[in-house]
Scaffold this motif. Structure first.
Motif, PDB file in Angstrom:
ATOM      1  N   UNK A 283      -9.958   6.941  -9.186  1.00 23.42           N
ATOM      2  CA  UNK A 283      -8.696   7.110  -9.875  1.00 23.42           C
ATOM      3  C   UNK A 283      -7.828   8.219  -9.339  1.00 23.42           C
ATOM      4  N   UNK A 284      -8.288   8.934  -8.333  1.00 25.77           N
ATOM      5  CA  UNK A 284      -7.510  10.048  -7.793  1.00 25.77           C
ATOM      6  C   UNK A 284      -6.409   9.506  -6.886  1.00 25.77           C
ATOM      7  N   UNK A 285      -5.162   9.956  -7.055  1.00 25.71           N
ATOM      8  CA  UNK A 285      -4.061   9.460  -6.210  1.00 25.71           C
ATOM      9  C   UNK A 285      -4.247   9.736  -4.725  1.00 25.71           C
ATOM     10  N   UNK A 286      -5.096  10.693  -4.359  1.00 25.68           N
ATOM     11  CA  UNK A 286      -5.268  10.974  -2.926  1.00 25.68           C
ATOM     12  C   UNK A 286      -6.003   9.838  -2.225  1.00 25.68           C
ATOM     13  N   UNK A 287      -6.484   8.855  -2.962  1.00 23.93           N
ATOM     14  CA  UNK A 287      -7.119   7.692  -2.347  1.00 23.93           C
ATOM     15  C   UNK A 287      -6.131   6.559  -2.089  1.00 23.93           C
ATOM     16  N   UNK A 288      -4.894   6.707  -2.546  1.00 30.26           N
ATOM     17  CA  UNK A 288      -3.897   5.648  -2.399  1.00 30.26           C
ATOM     18  C   UNK A 288      -3.331   5.668  -0.984  1.00 30.26           C
ATOM     19  N   UNK A 289      -3.418   4.529  -0.306  1.00 28.56           N
ATOM     20  CA  UNK A 289      -2.875   4.388   1.053  1.00 28.56           C
ATOM     21  C   UNK A 289      -1.424   3.922   1.004  1.00 28.56           C
ATOM     22  N   UNK A 290      -1.122   2.914   0.191  1.00 25.27           N
ATOM     23  CA  UNK A 290       0.244   2.385   0.102  1.00 25.27           C
ATOM     24  C   UNK A 290       0.387   1.661  -1.229  1.00 25.27           C
ATOM     25  N   UNK A 291       1.617   1.645  -1.757  1.00 28.27           N
ATOM     26  CA  UNK A 291       1.856   1.027  -3.062  1.00 28.27           C
ATOM     27  C   UNK A 291       2.983   0.014  -2.974  1.00 28.27           C
TER      28      UNK A 291
ATOM     29  N   UNK B 293       4.924 -14.983  -1.949  1.00 30.69           N
ATOM     30  CA  UNK B 293       4.795 -13.552  -1.679  1.00 30.69           C
ATOM     31  C   UNK B 293       4.080 -12.863  -2.832  1.00 30.69           C
ATOM     32  N   UNK B 294       3.285 -11.851  -2.474  1.00 27.88           N
ATOM     33  CA  UNK B 294       2.637 -11.030  -3.486  1.00 27.88           C
ATOM     34  C   UNK B 294       2.714  -9.569  -3.101  1.00 27.88           C
ATOM     35  N   UNK B 295       2.902  -8.699  -4.070  1.00 23.77           N
ATOM     36  CA  UNK B 295       2.938  -7.258  -3.813  1.00 23.77           C
ATOM     37  C   UNK B 295       1.564  -6.664  -4.118  1.00 23.77           C
ATOM     38  N   UNK B 296       1.151  -5.696  -3.286  1.00 26.54           N
ATOM     39  CA  UNK B 296      -0.168  -5.111  -3.491  1.00 26.54           C
ATOM     40  C   UNK B 296      -0.117  -3.603  -3.354  1.00 26.54           C
ATOM     41  N   UNK B 297      -1.125  -2.964  -3.903  1.00 29.53           N
ATOM     42  CA  UNK B 297      -1.364  -1.534  -3.708  1.00 29.53           C
ATOM     43  C   UNK B 297      -2.731  -1.393  -3.049  1.00 29.53           C
ATOM     44  N   UNK B 298      -2.796  -0.540  -2.022  1.00 30.64           N
ATOM     45  CA  UNK B 298      -4.017  -0.392  -1.231  1.00 30.64           C
ATOM     46  C   UNK B 298      -4.592   1.006  -1.408  1.00 30.64           C
ATOM     47  N   UNK B 299      -5.904   1.074  -1.638  1.00 31.10           N
ATOM     48  CA  UNK B 299      -6.597   2.355  -1.721  1.00 31.10           C
ATOM     49  C   UNK B 299      -7.752   2.367  -0.726  1.00 31.10           C
ATOM     50  N   UNK B 300      -8.183   3.566  -0.399  1.00 30.03           N
ATOM     51  CA  UNK B 300      -9.337   3.713   0.495  1.00 30.03           C
ATOM     52  C   UNK B 300     -10.067   4.996   0.123  1.00 30.03           C
ATOM     53  N   UNK B 301     -11.346   4.861  -0.231  1.00 26.68           N
ATOM     54  CA  UNK B 301     -12.110   5.995  -0.726  1.00 26.68           C
ATOM     55  C   UNK B 301     -13.366   6.194   0.103  1.00 26.68           C
ATOM     56  N   UNK B 302     -13.564   7.425   0.583  1.00 29.39           N
ATOM     57  CA  UNK B 302     -14.745   7.778   1.364  1.00 29.39           C
ATOM     58  C   UNK B 302     -15.881   8.116   0.408  1.00 29.39           C
TER      59      UNK B 302
END
Length: 999
Positions: free
Chosen positions: A876-884, A834-843
């Motif tokens: 680096x803006x937190x508004x790009x974070x989808x899930x942590x 198992x691995x934990x991930x953080x996902x971001x998405x930036x337009x």
């Protein structure tokens, strides 16, 4: 002809002349008198028409001419009666012209019976001698061309007074004398019929040909002109390859631009215009169309024919319209096509037969979801992995009336005759044909590997597992489906766990702990039986089984009677899951108590444990574990004997510690079995996957033992040399425990994996004997004082995290000019832990593209996406974070969908608005979107891009453009989500490798 009276007495006779004479006594005398009379006749002609008015009506003009050929004026009455054929409807009729001073009957209709007042044109009209009176009667008619009898358009015999055509009779009455005349004209009656003269016929290349006949007929009695159109109303997804008017009547020039694809009334539907068709004539046109369709994508409903006359689209519907005199006649026909596909499923098995074989049954279902019958050929190919041996293979069921190929084996190369199940089979519309293929297999354990048991990617055509691909060929096009099942590959290893320990207060009595690991390296689940046999040599006696512990889930329980001597069965029918990301391991720890009295025993000097007869040598306790599964068996043994130190290697922990690094801890336990002291050398080799780097190594050992300061597990593997360990019965005896702690750099993603498992993030070989460079594997080797060696291994699996991104469909623009773009982001763990991930998405949209809304519309079950995500922040803006901190199990996949709505401001656009950026540049452009994934301070990205329509260049939006994805790179981790985003942004500038650009 009545001549006029003579002007002179005794002149020529004329008129109503009368002469009288007298004779008396020889004398004569005479007298004359004369009266003139009128002589009036009538003549009837058609002076104009019938003329088509272009609105479905015709106009005809009759001339009625009264002539007085007498020498005196006279009076007359004039009537006019219309004798039109039944079904010819008079829309207007009037006396449109009369002689000066003549008052016509305002109530004239011409529709009365003989002598009826409605037929009277004028009465008591005086006509001077030698004069003429001309009247004109104008009539406009129409008819229901769909219902009128063509016979009603025929003119009757002149003077018969019968009805028919546009017959018209005139009657003039003068001084009681009746004069009559009649005339008649007729009309054309043109309609059209449509039929399918040929097809639809499969051409054997995925196309069909259909031929339509368009027949114009004039069943009337006069020539007429017509225009002809033909419109194709094909169902959506039926693509027209060619369409042409291939036949036309002699002398008719057809429209070279005809396609049949226009809207109602479009010029491209016109076949011919202004064509004259003689009475009783026919004109035949032929339209030939070739079509194809995407069988995998078309909706079967699009093949259904619409209701006749509805004008709806569907199937191969074709409507023809003929326009004549402004009236439109039409006809339509429709044919449809088959839509034959095949699906493949496993209906039974693989079922173990208890003799080392498995039986699997596949269902092959041919379905015709179209609306017409069609023929197909069916093939089935077994694409089993190496080491899977086919015992028997047969088609065991087929549709009634279908003869299957008796020579089918399924083992030929692609296209081979031995793969053919059936040919030229007709499948009616809406029907299914089901075939069953049954195969019995066994395993060649010398050849088979976990990799050859793995199912290949669906549709890849590769071999593996019990893969089976079916192909159905219909009209030269092939569709296919495949199904695959897997088998288990179960084996056993046995080793010591820890060291042999004396039992307190009982001289000569010892506890030894064995570790039995049942490993399923195959991807299929299975069941096994576990036996464990103890074989004590001379001087050794088994006291009893002290404890049995297992971590097996769904455990079936231990055999209460198990003693290792008379009753060897430990477990029966234990289920074990298939290996998905990593082998599945069931560990059994068995504590055995034994007594040893070696005072009268001669222990051999060699390190052998068993005699030639298979028994244990004097002073030894041999232990043989056996695992049985579907009548297959695997064994392993472990021996405890004096003079042979024991070695146990055990993984203590393995966990990520940030910065792309993992800490892994192993314990190496050395014990003595004999009562005499002995010596040993100890080595340890780090067998990590090649992409894993060793950052630091630390080793600790028992107090007083000199450790090699240069030990690194690679170029210098020696931990300690010539170490003395006391005998079991010595005061203060204790096993020697060494702890090796390694800090390693572990890649985010593992790509280059050998067929034998080298480079894998998983531990694919059994613990204890695994010497492959994979995962966090480690092998310890003990060399005793006689130079004999023994090796024990243990391994920790690691995750392998990856990311992909794509655009679902094309961007769609609504009536308000708002674009909707839907992206799919896939997080993948193809590793073994198992691995934990953080996902971001930036337009990264181009200039002038203004985002109106952005939403995470779909997330994996149990994952709550960030409510503050907009994708519109800078790096680096937190508004790009989808899930942590999302856990992703080994072999797991997480799918997210993101939908963005945006408008293009045409006043602020530039080149970046309508172009995707070059891969890896990080520049904005089009609808570019970068997704990032981070795990253990390593990050990776994937990009998808499309473009809006450029003004003046309408059509589908631009294809997705380039993107950049980076391999994991080790960096220092800064706490917090903002730091994570800065990390991902920085990594996006590190040109490690390009990958995953979605097009």
């Amino acid at each position: 002809m009545i001549t006029p009276c003579s002007a002179e007495p005794g002149g020529a006779q004329g008129g109503l002349s009368n002469a009288a004479g007298i004779n008396y006594n020889g004398l004569t005398d005479s007298a004359e008198a004369c009266v003139t009379v009128a002589a009036i006749t009538v003549d009837k002609t058609i002076s104009a028409g019938p003329t088509p008015n272009g609105d479905g009506t015709w106009t005809i003009v009759y001339d009625l001419v009264a002539t007085n050929t007498g020498s005196a004026a006279g009076d007359y009455d004039l009537s006019d009666r219309l004798h039109y054929g039944e079904g010819i409807e008079i829309t207007s009729a009037a006396v449109t012209s009369a002689p000066d001073g003549v008052q016509t009957n305002l109530d004239w209709t011409g529709l009365g019976a003989d002598g009826a007042p409605a037929n009277v044109v004028a009465t008591g009209i005086e006509l001077a001698a030698g004069g003429t009176h001309t009247y004109q009667v104008t009539v406009t008619v129409q008819m229901d061309e769909a219902t009128i009898d063509p016979g009603e358009l025929q003119c009757p015999a002149p003077g018969s007074g019968e009805n028919g055509g546009l017959a018209n009779s005139t009657t003039l009455t003068h001084n009681g004398t009746v004069a009559q005349d009649d005339v008649c004209a007729t009309l054309p009656l043109i309609d059209v019929t449509k039929t399918i003269s040929f097809g639809p016929t499969p051409n054997g290349d995925g196309t069909w040909a259909i031929v339509y006949d368009l027949v114009a007929r004039n069943t009337g009695a006069a020539a007429g002109d017509y225009d002809l159109s033909d419109q194709l109303h094909y169902g959506e997804g039926i693509e027209i390859v060619r369409a042409a008017v291939t036949t036309a009547p002699d002398g008719v020039t057809t429209n070279a631009d005809w396609t049949g694809l226009g809207a109602d009334g479009a010029p491209v539907n016109v076949v011919a215009a202004g064509i004259e068709l003689a009475a009783g004539g026919t004109h035949t046109y032929r339209v030939t169309v070739t079509v194809e369709m995407d069988d995998a994508a078309i909706d079967p409903g699009a093949l259904q024919c619409p209701a006749p006359g509805s004008g709806e689209s569907g199937g191969l519907a074709n409507s023809t319209t003929l326009t004549h005199n402004g009236e439109v006649q039409g006809d339509d026909v429709c044919a449809t096509l088959p839509l034959i596909d095949v699906t493949k499923t496993i209906s039974a098995g693989p079922t173990p037969n208890g003799d080392g074989t498995w039986t699997i049954t596949y269902d092959l279902v041919a379905s015709n979801t179209g609306a017409a019958a069609g023929d197909y050929d069916l093939s089935d190919q077994l694409q089993y992995g190496a080491g899977i041996v086919i015992g028997t293979a047969a088609v065991t069921a087929s549709p009634e009336g279908v003869a299957t190929n008796a020579g089918w084996t399924g083992q030929g190369a692609a296209g081979s005759a031995e793969n053919v199940v059936a040919t030229d089979v007709t499948l009616t519309a809406g029907a299914n044909h089901t075939y069953q293929v049954q195969v019995v297999v066994s395993l060649d354990q010398a050849v088979v590997t976990p990799e050859t048991l793995q199912c290949p990617a669906p549709g890849s055509g590769e071999n593996g597992g019990l893969a089976n691909s079916t192909e159905l060929t219909h009209n030269g096009e092939t569709t296919g489906d495949d199904a695959c099942a897997t088998l288990p590959l179960i084996e056993i290893t046995k080793s010591l766990s820890g060291a042999v320990t004396p039992v307190e207060g009982e001289d000569g009595v010892y506890d030894v702990v064995y570790e039995l690991t049942v490993t399923n390296r195959g991807p299929g689940s299975g069941h096994y039986d576990l036996d464990d046999a103890l074989a004590p040599g001379e001087g050794v006696q088994v006291v009893g089984i002290q404890d049995i512990v297992t971590d097996a889930p769904e455990r079936v329980g231990f055999n209460e009677a198990y003693d290792g001597l008379e009753n060897l069965r430990m477990v029966t029918g234990q289920p074990i899951a298939g290996a998905t990301g990593a082998p599945v391991v069931h560990t059994y720890t068995v504590t055995v108590r034994y007594a040893a009295d070696l005072s009268a025993v001669q222990v051999p000097d060699s390190d052998i444990c068993t005699t030639d007869e298979g028994g244990a040598v004097p002073g030894a306790l041999n232990n043989v574990a056996s695992v049985g599964w579907n009548a297959l068996e695997g064994t392993d043994d472990e021996c405890v004997r004096p003079g042979k130190p024991t070695l146990d290697k055990a993984l203590v922990s393995a966990q990520p510690v940030g910065g792309g690094q993992w800490e892994v801890v192993y314990d190496l336990t050395v014990g003595n079995v004999g009562v005499e002291a002995t010596t040993y050398d100890l080595d340890d080799e780090l067998l990590f996957a090649p992409v894993i780097t060793v950052e630091s190594v630390n080793v600790t050992g028992p107090e007083g033992i000199a450790l090699n300061a240069g030990f690194d597990g690679d170029s210098d593997q020696r931990i300690a040399t010539d170490v003395s360990i006391g005998g079991l019965d010595d005061d203060g005896y204790a096993p020697h425990v060494y702890r090796v702690t390694v800090i390693a750099g572990v890649s985010l993603h593992f790509a280059d994996i050998g067929q034998d498992g080298t480079g894998s993030p998983a531990c694919t070989a059994p613990t204890g004997s695994n010497t492959l460079e994979q995962g966090l594997n480690n092998a310890a080797t003990l060399t005793d004082e006689n130079g004999n060696t023994q090796t024990d291994t243990d391994c920790a699996p690691v995750p392998s995290i990856d990311i992909t991104k794509s655009i679902i469909g094309n961007p769609v623009k609504d009536a308000n000019g708002t674009w909707a773009v839907t992206y799919e982001i896939v997080a993948i763990n193809d590793g073994a832990a198992q691995g934990d991930y953080t996902l971001t998405d930036r337009l990264r949209y181009g200039t002038g593209i203004d985002v109106t809304s952005s939403t995470v519309t779909s997330a994996p079950e149990g994952v709550t996406p960030s409510a503050t995500w907009t994708g519109q922040g800078g790096e680096g803006d937190p508004v790009n974070v989808v899930a942590t901190d999302v856990p992703l199990e080994a072999g797991g996949i997480h799918n997210y969908q993101v939908q963005v709505h945006a408008k293009v401001d045409p006043t602020t656009t530039d080149a970046s608005t309508y172009a995707c950026p070059a891969p890896g540049t990080g520049e904005p452009g089009g609808f570019a979107n970068v997704a990032g994934i981070a795990h253990n301070d390593l990050a990776d990205t994937a990009t998808a891009c499309a473009t809006p329509d450029k003004p003046g260049d309408p059509g589908t939006p631009g294809k997705p453009g380039g993107g950049l994805a980076l391999t994991g790179a080790s960096i220092g981790w800064i706490a917090g989500s903002a730091a994570l985003l800065i990390l991902i942004g920085a990594l996006a500038l590190m040109a490690a490798r390009q990958r995953r650009t979605t097009n």
